[in-house]
Design an enzyme around this catalytic site. Sequence first.
Site, short mmCIF file in Angstrom:
data_model
loop_
_atom_site.label_atom_id
_atom_site.label_comp_id
_atom_site.label_asym_id
_atom_site.label_seq_id
_atom_site.Cartn_x
_atom_site.Cartn_y
_atom_site.Cartn_z
N ASP A 76 0.83 -1.30 -0.21
CA ASP A 76 -0.06 -0.08 -0.01
C ASP A 76 0.83 1.06 -0.20
OD1 ASP A 76 0.65 -0.70 2.78
OD2 ASP A 76 -0.57 0.72 3.57
N GLU A 135 -0.09 -0.87 5.78
CA GLU A 135 0.93 -0.25 6.68
C GLU A 135 0.89 1.32 6.75
OE1 GLU A 135 4.92 1.43 8.15
OE2 GLU A 135 4.01 1.84 6.22
N GLU A 136 0.54 1.86 5.87
CA GLU A 136 0.30 3.34 5.87
C GLU A 136 -0.73 3.61 6.51
OE1 GLU A 136 2.92 4.96 4.92
OE2 GLU A 136 3.77 4.15 3.27
#
Length: 376
Positions: A76, A135-136
């Site tokens: 991502d 993860e973002e």
Amino acid sequence: MTASIDPVELARDLIRCPSVTPASGAVFDVLDAALSALGFTVHRWVMGEAPDGPTENMVAMRGEGAPHFGFAGHLDVVPAGDKWDCDPFEAKVEDGLLVGRGANDMKSAIAAFVAAVAEVEQKSGTLSFLITGDEEGYATYGTPRIIDWLNEREVRPDMILIGEPTSVDRLGDTVKIGRRGSVNMWIDVPGVQGHVAYPHRTENPVPPLARVIAALDRVHLDDGTDAFPPSNLEFTSIETPTNASNVIPGSATAALNIRFNNLHKGEDLVRMVEEVAAREAPGATVRARISGEAFLTPKGELYDLVVAAIREETGIDTDLSTSGGTSDGRFLIKLCPVVDFGLPNATMHKVGECAAVEDIRQLAAIYARIVAKVVG
């Protein structure tokens, strides 16, 4: 059996799949195809609903037994933003740079590790890719769910390398051996809305919120440790529900983030903010979201492998650091030793994000040295 994969071309293929967090679908198809061709058994699943989902995760494994070396990363990316000189998902190569959202953080590192495992003949042990699509964001359905998947199957890596962009001035100069924790908080102060000309009929929430902000701004958290820089508390926004100049708002909210070292725990910092808010603005409430606790990987084999491979490939004596933002190492440290190492990070999250083509190729060479030392 070994193969040849161009990490730059694979990175371009990944970038051409827009994958703003939380991500799923096409970008995972590209990585799946590359790993399947190299003999990895690929497991994929999608879970969760908006706003934190749907998120896709992938675990790909090749080989069996010990040692088990894992590579973790995320497909991502943050939103592209405006004012790019090109399509941020075109994956243009120009003047020796691969330009595109995710080129730096961190599709190129994933491509580099794929190229590395393609090059090295695996003679023993297990290699795995632990790849998330969140993860973002808040990682609600991301790496913690990968850990659940591994635990349910009693799969446990012996060490994990995360491909986050950690280098500063040149590739290899910095490896992250730990990360500070992070907690976001929102302080809500209630009031009574009304006309500014009739303040006796209102209750203005802004002055008490200002007292809370001033009190927290005076707090000295610590001076840092031998391994960590000082913790810092930063206010990120102040909002009221009205924008009119003649209206006293009915509420006011301040948002803050604390990046903290291993002298603190997230819940203790939340309690500290709650106590200050209650003292300076009775009736205020505090909402909190702890993104992760501080962690530090003990010195050992993983340090030695990564540092030696960097020195052999570049001649650099790398700096072992805990500075900067957090990573999914905050979750993976529960499994085994973890370090982060990847590209120079000057353009991560920026308009015009890019990575030097030669850095991507050299990163693949460094990763190959690490893999060869473990399973070659």
